[in-house]
Design an enzyme around this catalytic site. Structure first.
Site, short mmCIF file in Angstrom:
data_model
loop_
_atom_site.label_atom_id
_atom_site.label_comp_id
_atom_site.label_asym_id
_atom_site.label_seq_id
_atom_site.Cartn_x
_atom_site.Cartn_y
_atom_site.Cartn_z
N ARG C 111 11.65 -5.71 13.53
CA ARG C 111 12.30 -5.72 12.22
C ARG C 111 11.57 -4.66 11.38
NH1 ARG C 111 9.43 -10.51 8.67
NH2 ARG C 111 7.32 -10.00 9.29
N GLU C 150 9.93 -7.52 2.32
CA GLU C 150 8.60 -6.94 2.61
C GLU C 150 8.70 -5.48 3.02
OE1 GLU C 150 6.73 -9.54 5.45
OE2 GLU C 150 6.28 -11.05 3.95
N CYS C 155 8.12 6.54 8.38
CA CYS C 155 8.87 7.28 9.41
C CYS C 155 8.47 8.75 9.36
CB CYS C 155 10.36 7.11 9.18
SG CYS C 155 11.38 7.95 10.43
N GLU C 308 6.80 -16.47 -0.84
CA GLU C 308 6.49 -17.09 0.45
C GLU C 308 5.03 -17.53 0.47
OE1 GLU C 308 7.16 -14.73 3.92
OE2 GLU C 308 9.14 -14.03 3.30
N TYR C 358 5.96 -20.60 16.00
CA TYR C 358 4.81 -21.44 15.69
C TYR C 358 4.31 -21.24 14.26
CZ TYR C 358 4.60 -22.51 20.69
OH TYR C 358 4.89 -22.93 21.96
#
Lengths: 672, 672, 672
Positions: C111, C150, C155, C308, C358
């Site tokens: 991602r 995020e 690049c 988060e 997990y």
């Protein structure tokens, strides 16, 4: 099939006379005779000589090597030699060179350098194997076929990508099934065309190397695909051989606990197993023993060949210690004790150049027969003649099984969370070692193995639980047996998807526990676990266990979960299911495993002597052989537990008679 | 040729006025005068200014710099400036950018960034050198030519691959010879066409970096080829200069013990040697001294130039400590003591930007002359004027030689087995340090050097033995001299093929020993070696020596080879051959080397003062100069061993007169 | 704009029901209700579902998720989901995949995998954002827009190279200006065409990774360019949203102290700040606090969202410890204490597969509500309802500022010399921690911030000094305030060019010092610094200070600069300027900072209780809230410094009344 039939243990090893002028060959055979060497592995790296150009084969050298061997009364394990490409093939068909994990197409160099998906390689290798079989089938020297060499390595080229997609279609059927298996809705990975799938590499799903993948599912499948791709190469060569030679047994040399390939997928296709043993020389002897037992487990307990070991030193490590006097003999008998029906070396004569020139050899650069190493090799050779065929075909009567599962190995070590510090081999070895040092013979078997022969089944870090395994483990306890599982077991299904039930998943009912949460800490953090009188050190992962029928056997001594169970036992009828929720140190595991073994009367008579390894083999005629191996540099003073004759010395011992094993000493007792 | 003739030691360094407006130049020269600076290295990185486009040269700035220098009475070491490409060249001819070990073609950036095999680079660099020589030959400021800068780096592009193949044809003649040299029958590497040969890189023969190769032969040849390829660049520039300027001495600045290039292959082509000294500041002073002596050894003992050192700090290291008060002066005199006839800095004025802006400079960013560093530089400048020409052209009358061999360095450190932990420089330094701290002057020479001037020849870790070296070493002992060799010596021939005789190969008869096996252990494992009253620590590699005429001098104290010889001496007529079979610690090596030196009366008068370095130079008129360098932060209290005058202070000392060297103090004694 | 208006602190987190069958959704909402969860972040990674092909959008799933949320009375933070490419986009437009620092074009995977300079990506992402806004603007559930996720990554493709050149033209105007800014005359880098400029990568200016560059100027500009390129992506999406939804606040979730992106360049474009907090669990609590304060500083002190945090464990680290009982609650109130107006988790339900399976979740794989973690989440949920809107919109009345500057961070850590061991965050944290543990509220602000509200300005390792900052710091002291600067401050201008004046450059007059030289040593070397009665340890860098008006406050205790100042104070009218010339340990920094705070009466009432964190917020109605957070596992026994009511318990305390904070306990006091 079984290993080749021989009157005694084949003794010898890798032999590359093509690297030397023929006058050296005379000297070789003189020295072989002196050292009791009767078996030579030939042709492992001679493709560039045997086929110097695409349309040219030249068997002159091989003819001479085999004929000479036959004339000298020696047998040959004949390699197809397809593990190292000849330069012309790599130049002419650049696609036979691998593309690595970083996406780089390699050029010619090294060995084990072929792309398994390249038709040019497959065609050339298969043709060569066929030509060899055509020529040498029936040659009096040929004892076995040795396909390729130490298969391994991964390719990420576009040809392999295509092959992977085909393999996936075969495995998953539909993209929907694949999307579900890999859980691709996560991170927007839902594939809508097979062509969108790329091999998982540093350029796609991975970061920080092969163990860090965004999608465990695809990486797991690429491991399986690679296993199958290389197996395909093996099978193509085997088929080419069988076209000309229907009988001679075929093998390829494995590498023990070698993570990249799932040898259990290969096992049915080997006529007999063989492997190359290069344990780190500071490892406890149970490391090599575990690998031997894993190899024996490939063919349901049938004997295997020790295809390579070094007579003195390795060369490829940063530091290459020397085998001390007696260590070579001890390692050789250890292999035999665990099921080896051959004892071969790499290498007969030290290479003059390149990266293995300092690898130990029976004959060194100076060609001497008065070196310590040559003398020890010759002494073992003489002893093996004495031993004759007594051990051939013998099997191990183990009542303890350790489940070994490449899928769990892969899944565990590529897992994100809870801890990268847990290593599959290390945990498995701790349990294996505990059982072995307690004197139990252990079969190391795949999770699909028939478990009915066993009283005790150890299943450490069985991260993945597939098929009917849980039911078969329950059957073990139903018969009164004992099953042990540990932390990080029963977490994922065959696609690495978490079970949607309490941890440890399908094993939870058997274990009688429920786990909601787990802690992980740096390696230096110790949580003391109280196990009766013993306080063991636990590290790395600490699962918090809520018993659901199980009783605590050991408890954590620290942190907010102090006092909660770290080890539990679930009594199920006559059977028991044990769960170890953390990485106990060796004394802790020893304690647990000995309690289990004791329950089944499986603790051995010499279990008090930690350095003395015992192993049993039962010959086809029912003769029971007990190997005693003293791994200590001091003598071991033992008391005989049964009357016996030592096949190496002819000495008899009566029950309860004291006897001594020399430092690094060996006895092969025929029990009476 | 020799270094340029000057009336005193040239003093100054790298000067880049083109980075500054001209008003700064005035300030520069004012400060140069204050600091006694008379020599400027100019143009090292000015290609993009001097040639702003393929067809445009612009000498305006250089003209002004040189004319101004001449007007100020300063001399210039004029660089051709070809070490850093201008952007236009890299853009227009992308093939001038290197392809690295990983196979990646670079784009424009950094410096030392050119492919030596690229015709576009060669053409442009040579043309630039020619233009500069055409314009500045005979310019009154020009004292020397400085070609390129710190040559180094390797390219793996296809142009270099072609050049490598041509170089191999030249070297080996036939493919059969090459196959034999590289022992290619091993691992099926037999080449049947030159085009099959690829440069040894991460994509071909290597793994885990440049020191791990499957074939030492090809990698060794690529090191040699790279040395020659860069040397070819140098020679092309030199030729272009010589077309216009037949007389001015030409050099390029080396980097001391720089593994990638075999400077011994370059030495004949330099008019004089020069080098850049950046020892790690926590290294013992013998590390820099060894490099100085290696550089002096390039031209048979002729003086060299110290082309660069920092007046204060480096910038490129992770941690860049500051030279403490007095250290700069001490390091400068150490260079002179070892044969430097110039003392130059990088850099005169600190760069305002980019990666060297924090590298120490004579003039800092604030342009001050009242800093400690400027003051110390000026004090040294004043002293060098006092010293005048007294040391120029002086030579070192060493009777001890240390053999230094790039081939052995390469072969040892790319060897698979026995131990990757043995480092050539470290072992060589241990022996060099022992000799130097015992007060012996040491010539560090190639293995082809004339050995007749020496009483003692030290040949540590001489892994490769070529040509007639063994015979020439035997000649040393035949004259009554002493030769010392160590573990891992005499193992391979010039192609890195093992000798087919007892270890240490061609040195075995001289050493009077035979070695069949060797142990290697992790760095923390110590085997105590008993050497008379001393017990030294031995590590890493332990060869097991069977004396064949030699007598034990030291013995191992542990392991199964305890009691066997670790150090031997073979008396050969009046001469002696010593062998040290393991990596002794410094005290152990000191013990051995002092015994050898004592035999030839080569232990110096101040050998008891470990921190006091001594070095002798004999001026062309026969004057004997003794340099005393106190490396300790405490004063050294000595007793004069001979009457002398200190050239720096004018003070006389009589024999047996006590005198004191200040902390970090220096004396340059003219012996009488 | 400000965060969305809500009656209480939004509570909930990332929710991915699209990964599950709808029957699971029912269970989700049942559990949400139980846990007091009212806010869900939706759609972060659902691009491949929402747009399964280039021309196909499918909002079925999102419709159902949003409608269901609305029906349940929950609000949604709606993500545009453009952070993870769908496979079809990567396959169809390979240029949307990034080219990494090593020059390798990636293929589909992971991602955060898009090239920000790719028109195909920009077009697709913007279209998707627009479609979402068109459809859901005005939807009753939608509370805020969450663009991408995020942002990060770099690049180096040719499209980005072109964009970089355009960006440079914009920034520098002419090549002459660029050459001057980057100081390209050094190392012959003078560019004569924009096209010659390459992104600084492993193939151009870098070695040993992203921190080692030959030219700091180009690398610094590439950091700024990357910040702007990703910001461009954000702005394009925001614009597309605004076309349909003019009012709903828009954010993107940041990552606290995230080096790659200069969030200060982004801040003006956010409607409100939000961030994801994953502090290393063994870090002191001030590490998370510093990040909170940095995030609050983005919008001039306006509240932010905690977007988060994990309820229990992370998964991506090598070792992922478990949050202990109470830690989650404590961390949540810490966020609120520092300005968070929302408290959200990653994730609501644990993923079944892939790398985050997990990662801790409110609902685990077994779907239970009787786990410890669920219980703690629900307890916090209940408390937050009790708290209601009391804290919303409150601001921090800090009188101490800490300057935080990405440019200095970048410049410092890519500097060659004096020491790679100095880390920006570590030094900044040391000063921040000292102030916080002394009880001061601290604003962490950009160097462009208005400094007039502050009595104390801390400017640690401010390597780069830009614009009028020096003058504004002088204004602080002119008002009687105190400014502190440290070693390695004031070194370079905005282009990373050294100032041509005494160190610390523009800060030198204010500091009243001059620095000519500096030492650097390995981490284990300590220089004791005497600070009144305290002797602190100093390490890494030791600047040698010559006071020019300043007085010594602390002095070095060792090395040749022993006795010279290590800490100085310059009294300027009523103000003071402090300089700390070396890396003091925490006690040393505590000593210095407390002296400064004491001068302004800023040491807090509980400063003696190191483990008790205090933080003040002033509600829009003027109510003063004091948060007390006990980070110790022991109770803290305090004496009230003022009458107050604890909003969580309703308990009143009078001034001087003793009260106790539980282990890991929290009080939210309304001061009276």
């Amino acid at each position: 099939m079984t290993p080749p039939r021989t009157p005694k243990i084949p003794y010898g090893g890798d032999y590359n006379p093509e690297q030397w002028p023929e006058e050296v060959w005379d000297e070789d055979h003189r020295l072989f005779t002196r050292a009791g060497i009767d078996t030579l592995t030939v042709g492992v790296f001679s493709w560039s000589l045997t086929q110097p150009a695409e349309d040219t084969y030249d068997f002159t050298a091989l003819d001479r090597v085999l004929d000479r061997a036959a004339a000298e009364g020696r047998r040959v394990c004949l390699a197809t030699g397809t593990a190292a490409l000849p330069p012309w093939l790599a130049k002419r068909h650049p696609e036979v060179n691998r593309t690595d994990f970083e996406g780089r197409r390699h050029r010619y160099g090294q060995r084990h350098n072929f792309c398994p998906g390249s038709p040019a390689y497959r065609r050339a290798a298969t043709a060569l194997a066929g030509r060899l079989a055509e020529r040498y089938a029936g040659h009096p020297a040929v004892l076995a076929w040795h396909i390729n060499n130490e298969y391994g390595g991964v390719c990420y080229c576009d040809l392999c990508a295509d092959a992977f997609r085909a393999w996936l279609r075969e495995r998953h059927g539909t993209l929907d099934a694949l999307n579900d298996a890999w859980w691709t809705t996560f991170w927007s990975h839902r594939y809508t065309d097979w062509d969108q799938i790329e091999p998982p590499s540093a350029l796609t799903e991975h970061w920080r190397g092969p163990d860090h993948t965004a999608f465990q599912g695809i990486t797991l499948d690429y491991h399986r695909f690679t296993t199958d791709a290389l197996l395909g190469c093996f099978l193509a060569e085997k088929e080419a051989i069988r076209a000309h030679d229907p009988d001679t047994p075929v093998t390829t040399n494995f590498m023990g606990m070698f993570r990249p390939l799932d040898y259990h997928r290969w096992a049915p296709h080997l006529d007999f197993a063989s492997w190359d043993s290069y344990p780190p020389l500071d490892a406890p002897p149970t490391v090599a023993a575990l690998a031997h037992d894993l190899m024996r487990g490939l063919k349901d307990g049938a004997p295997f060949w020790l295809m390579e070991q070094t007579p003195s030193t390795t060369a490829c490590r940063d530091v290459n210690p020397l085998r001390r006097p007696g260590e070579l003999r001890l390692a050789t008998y250890q292999a035999i004790a665990h099921g080896a029906d051959a004892a071969l070396y790499f290498q007969m004569r030290a290479s003059r150049g390149a990266c293995e020139k300092y690898h130990g050899a029976v004959i060194g650069h100076a060609g001497r027969d008065d070196t310590r190493v040559f003398r020890e090799v010759a002494e073992v050779g003489e002893e093996l003649e004495t031993l004759g065929g007594a051990t051939l075909g013998a099997r191990t009567p183990a009542r303890t099984a350790l489940l070994f599962d490449w899928d769990s190995w892969w899944a565990l070590e590529m897992s994100d969370g809870p801890s990268r510090l847990v290593r599959y081999q290390e945990v498995a070895h701790t349990y294996y070692r505990a059982a072995r040092q307690a004197g139990a013979d252990v079969d190391v078997v795949p999770v699909t193995a028939d478990l009915t022969p066993y009283d005790v089944v150890l299943a450490p870090v069985l991260h993945m639980v597939k098929g009917d395994l849980a039911a078969r483990l329950e059957a073990v306890t139903a018969r009164g047996g004992t099953v042990l599982a540990t932390f990080l077991s029963g977490r994922v299904d065959e696609h690495d998807r978490a079970f949607l039930t309490d941890v440890p998943g399908p094993l939870a009912p058997l274990m009688g526990i429920r786990i909601d949460e787990w802690d992980a800490r740096q390696a230096e953090i110790v949580n003391p676990v109280h196990l009766g009188d013993l306080t063991a050190d636990a590290r790395l992962v600490f699962e918090i266990v809520r018993p659901r029928g199980a009783e605590p056997v050991g408890t954590y001594g620290a942190d907010f979960y102090a006092g909660t169970p770290a080890v539990t036992r679930h009594r199920v009828g006559e059977g028991e299911a044990w769960y170890v929720a953390t990485a106990l140190d060796q004394p802790g595991v020893d304690h647990v495993v000995r309690r289990i073994l004791a329950r089944h009367d499986l603790v051995g008579p010499y279990a008090g002597h930690t350095a003395v390894e015992t192993a049993t083999r039962v010959a086809p005629d029912g003769t029971r052989l007990l190997f005693l191996l003293n791994h200590a540099p001091e003598p071991a003073r033992l008391t005989a537990h049964a009357p016996a004759v030592d096949l190496l010395t002819g000495e008899h011992t009566e029950r309860d008679e004291p006897f001594t094993l020399d430092p690094l000493g060996v006895a092969v007792l025929r029990l009476q």
